[in-house]
Structure formats: C-alpha cells, structure tokens
Design a protein around this motif. Structure first.
Motif, PDB file in Angstrom:
ATOM      1  N   ARG A   6     -22.476  -5.222   2.488  1.00  0.00           N
ATOM      2  CA  ARG A   6     -22.309  -5.242   0.936  1.00  0.00           C
ATOM      3  C   ARG A   6     -22.324  -3.672   0.608  1.00  0.00           C
ATOM      4  N   ARG A   7     -23.138  -3.020   1.012  1.00  0.00           N
ATOM      5  CA  ARG A   7     -22.729  -1.501   1.057  1.00  0.00           C
ATOM      6  C   ARG A   7     -21.489  -1.512   0.227  1.00  0.00           C
ATOM      7  N   ASN A   8     -20.150  -1.668   0.548  1.00  0.00           N
ATOM      8  CA  ASN A   8     -19.740  -1.462  -0.455  1.00  0.00           C
ATOM      9  C   ASN A   8     -18.802  -2.578  -1.235  1.00  0.00           C
ATOM     10  N   ASP A   9     -19.803  -3.358  -1.980  1.00  0.00           N
ATOM     11  CA  ASP A   9     -19.472  -3.931  -3.076  1.00  0.00           C
ATOM     12  C   ASP A   9     -18.897  -3.426  -3.382  1.00  0.00           C
ATOM     13  N   GLY A  10     -19.571  -2.331  -4.941  1.00  0.00           N
ATOM     14  CA  GLY A  10     -18.605  -1.964  -6.001  1.00  0.00           C
ATOM     15  C   GLY A  10     -17.863  -0.433  -5.249  1.00  0.00           C
ATOM     16  N   HIS A  11     -17.731  -0.314  -4.102  1.00  0.00           N
ATOM     17  CA  HIS A  11     -16.609   1.237  -3.449  1.00  0.00           C
ATOM     18  C   HIS A  11     -15.249   0.797  -4.195  1.00  0.00           C
ATOM     19  N   PRO A  12     -14.887   1.622  -5.831  1.00  0.00           N
ATOM     20  CA  PRO A  12     -13.718   1.576  -5.816  1.00  0.00           C
ATOM     21  C   PRO A  12     -12.732   1.166  -4.683  1.00  0.00           C
ATOM     22  N   LEU A  13     -13.066   2.173  -3.627  1.00  0.00           N
ATOM     23  CA  LEU A  13     -11.800   1.910  -2.839  1.00  0.00           C
ATOM     24  C   LEU A  13     -11.669   0.410  -1.886  1.00  0.00           C
ATOM     25  N   HIS A  14     -12.776  -0.012  -1.700  1.00  0.00           N
ATOM     26  CA  HIS A  14     -13.232  -1.018  -1.125  1.00  0.00           C
ATOM     27  C   HIS A  14     -12.116  -2.511  -2.174  1.00  0.00           C
ATOM     28  N   ARG A  15     -13.089  -2.317  -2.725  1.00  0.00           N
ATOM     29  CA  ARG A  15     -12.950  -2.839  -3.628  1.00  0.00           C
ATOM     30  C   ARG A  15     -11.101  -2.976  -3.369  1.00  0.00           C
ATOM     31  N   PHE A  16     -10.256  -2.306  -4.347  1.00  0.00           N
ATOM     32  CA  PHE A  16      -8.950  -2.146  -4.449  1.00  0.00           C
ATOM     33  C   PHE A  16      -8.599  -3.381  -3.156  1.00  0.00           C
ATOM     34  N   LEU A  17      -8.433  -2.634  -1.963  1.00  0.00           N
ATOM     35  CA  LEU A  17      -8.517  -3.438  -0.947  1.00  0.00           C
ATOM     36  C   LEU A  17      -8.102  -4.958  -1.006  1.00  0.00           C
ATOM     37  N   ARG A  18      -9.524  -4.985  -1.178  1.00  0.00           N
ATOM     38  CA  ARG A  18      -9.787  -6.485  -1.344  1.00  0.00           C
ATOM     39  C   ARG A  18      -8.657  -6.974  -2.024  1.00  0.00           C
ATOM     40  N   GLN A  19      -8.678  -6.759  -3.284  1.00  0.00           N
ATOM     41  CA  GLN A  19      -7.868  -6.837  -4.486  1.00  0.00           C
ATOM     42  C   GLN A  19      -6.867  -6.912  -4.141  1.00  0.00           C
ATOM     43  N   VAL A  20      -5.965  -6.098  -2.929  1.00  0.00           N
ATOM     44  CA  VAL A  20      -4.846  -6.217  -2.480  1.00  0.00           C
ATOM     45  C   VAL A  20      -4.657  -7.534  -2.074  1.00  0.00           C
ATOM     46  N   LEU A  21      -5.750  -7.013  -1.029  1.00  0.00           N
ATOM     47  CA  LEU A  21      -5.693  -8.349   0.491  1.00  0.00           C
ATOM     48  C   LEU A  21      -5.609  -9.977  -0.037  1.00  0.00           C
ATOM     49  N   LEU A  72       1.117  -1.186   0.059  1.00  0.00           N
ATOM     50  CA  LEU A  72      -0.227   0.074   0.286  1.00  0.00           C
ATOM     51  C   LEU A  72       0.522   1.006   0.420  1.00  0.00           C
ATOM     52  N   ARG A  73       2.466   1.510   0.555  1.00  0.00           N
ATOM     53  CA  ARG A  73       2.853   2.361   0.188  1.00  0.00           C
ATOM     54  C   ARG A  73       3.161   2.630  -0.884  1.00  0.00           C
ATOM     55  N   GLN A  74       3.645   1.838  -1.875  1.00  0.00           N
ATOM     56  CA  GLN A  74       3.805   1.876  -2.871  1.00  0.00           C
ATOM     57  C   GLN A  74       2.403   2.105  -4.153  1.00  0.00           C
TER      58      GLN A  74
END
Length: 324
Positions: free
Chosen positions: A287-302, A127-129
């Motif tokens: 589920r309110r964050n299913d499509g949230h771009p930042l949440h999706r990004f964090l889930r992908q990184v995780l 995430l720092r990168q």
C-alpha cells in the motif's frame, strides 16, 4: 540553535490558517472582503487579526476610513508569507505531471513463469514505446517468499495464483479465476477428447514446481473421487513441460489460462479438467505504493495488457481452455 534550525515548539503553537488570513488581508485591505474570500464571518476574521497582532506583537493593520493600511512590520512580512503559502500550495497540492518517457528507474515483478511467457513480450514492447528508460526485472518466487519480498521492498508487484495471507498494508486487484486443463501429446498418448479423472489417474504425470497451491488443488480433486495421480517428473519451468510432453507418454495438468502456450505445439492437446477446481489470479502490491506515479503507471499498463490477453476471462471471471 542556528538560523536554519526549526523552532518546533514555536511552530507547533502557530495556527497556519492565520498566515492565510494575513495574506488575504494584505491583498484586500478590508476585513469584510477578506472574510468573504475565506468563507468566514466578519467576527471570525476580526478574531484572526487579533491573534495575528498578538503573535507578531504589532498592530499589522491600521484602520484608515474603510481601509486597513499595513504597518511597516506587515509590509516586511508580506512577501515572505505570500511566497511560503504559494510554495506550500505547490508541494502539498500540485503534483508535477508524470511523464513515463522521462522516467529512469527500475521496477521488479514476480509472476509464474507461464504468465511471464504470455505477458512479458507485449508488456516490454509497450514499455519500450512509452517508458524507454524504465528497466523491468521479473523473478520467480516461491509462494511463501512472495509477501516477505513485497514487504522488504525486494519486489514491487506480484501476479500470483496463491491465496496469500494479505495484511492491512497490502493492496489486491482480483484479475480472474482459472480452471484447469489436462495436456498431453496425441503422438504419445491416446486419450478421449475430454479425459475423465479416472482416465487421467491411470496416466503418469509431470508437474512444474512453481505451482503455488495448484498441485494441492488438483490432488484434492483426485482424492475427492477416490483417485490419486502418479507424478513421475517435476520440472522447474512450465516452458519445459511442453517439450517433455512431446517426447514422453505423460500428462500434465495446468491452469487453463496457459492453453495458448501449449497451442503453439501442434501435437499437444488441452482438454478441460472435469470438476470444479479453480485458482484465483491476483495483482498484489504494498500500500505504500498506492499513489506512487510510476507504480500506478505500471499497474495500468499491466492491466491493459492482461485485458488484451484475457479479455473474455476477465469479463467472465473464468479462464477456460481452448478445445482443439
């Protein structure tokens, strides 16, 4: 009502498809060609024009030979209608590209402290990168607090080993199943390479308090064989367990996925626990964050970090301990 108030009743009676028909008619000046662009038959397009004329109380288009010439009212309406449709298309269907490097926000995770020790270093480095202005906060939550914290927007993502009573508004991504291993210091205890349940039951045990339902799973396993373990110490942190085991003749039973944390200490030995005790590791969010771009990004990184740490486990659906 001032000029900036919406006339909800008037808008409710308006078919917004008519504005699209008007805009295409302005561009084509021909009913058949406008109908073809909208994938309509000519009668449907003529009906739309009739409704537009009634709506605006104006002919809007006058037939001149093969062309439909706009009236003054149509010419006055055209720029605003076209701009409105373009703006509607932009904010309804064209999301701006998500750039993690430009994000200045905070996200909150909850996970067992052992998972935090394994996941957090590489996660933060990534995430720092990729998102240097993103602030990440991790917090420990007891099992019965996790879903309430998620529902109350006190935490954004859970990595949990507990079988939570999820509701329709929760999303879950199963990660993998984990068995268990027994951990002890070879300098403090002499046990066989793969201790039996009876051998382990004869030892004193130390457990960590943030265990979800793991303690219950293990105790049920012993009870099923007519045994019981003797717990003499509880530690709030999994990381303290390794240091306790090095200084006291105790055994600790831990999820097999943590074996690498104990492998950092040469005197400690991780051995597979006999039996079929397992826990399931899940990623859970609202589920309110299913499509949230930042949440999706964090889930992908995780998920990418987890895949690196537990590639074999996620592929096989089973976390297994390393045997020294």
């Amino acid at each position: 009502m001032n000029e900036f108030d919406l006339d909800a009743d008037a808008l409710r009676r308006l078919d917004l498809n008519l504005l699209l028909a008007f805009d295409v008619l302005m561009q084509e000046r021909h009913v058949s060609r406008a109908a073809a662009r909208l994938y309509l038959g000519q009668p449907a397009m003529s009906h739309a024009l009739a409704r537009l004329r009634k709506l605006f109380d104006d002919p809007l288009f006058i037939r001149c030979g093969s062309r439909m010439e706009p009236t003054a009212r149509a010419l006055a309406l055209a720029p605003a209608v076209h701009a409105w449709l373009q703006e509607a298309n932009r904010f309804l269907f064209r999301q701006p590209p998500f750039d993690p490097a430009a994000v200045n926000a905070s996200l909150r995770l909850s996970m067992p402290d052992g998972m935090e020790a394994m996941l957090y270093p590489s996660l933060i480095a990534t995430l720092r990168q990729q998102a240097p202005q993103l602030q990440l906060r991790s917090q420990l939550l007891e099992t019965d607090q996790q879903l309430a914290a998620l529902d109350n927007d006190e935490v954004d993502l859970l990595i949990t080993a507990a079988p939570l009573p999820l509701r329709d508004w929760h999303s879950r991504r199963p990660l993998f199943d984990s068995g268990f291993c027994s951990v002890h210091s070879t300098q403090q205890l002499v046990l066989s390479a793969t201790p039996s349940l009876a051998e382990l039951a004869a030892c004193d045990h130390v457990v960590s308090s943030y265990r979800g339902t793991a303690a219950g799973v293990i105790d049920h396993l012993f009870a099923g064989h007519g045994l019981a373990r003797r717990i003499v110490a509880l530690a709030a942190s999994l990381m303290a367990i390794a240091h306790i085991l090095q200084q006291a003749p105790l055994v600790s039973i831990q999820p097999a996925l943590y074996h690498s944390l104990f492998d950092l200490h040469p005197a400690l030995r991780c051995s597979p626990l006999p039996g079929a005790a397992q826990i399931q590791i899940d990623l859970v969010w609202h589920r309110r964050n299913d499509g949230h771009p930042l949440h999706r990004f964090l889930r992908q990184v995780l998920l990418a970090r987890l895949q690196q740490l537990f590639a074999a486990e996620m592929a096989a659906g089973q976390a297994t301990p390393l045997q020294r």
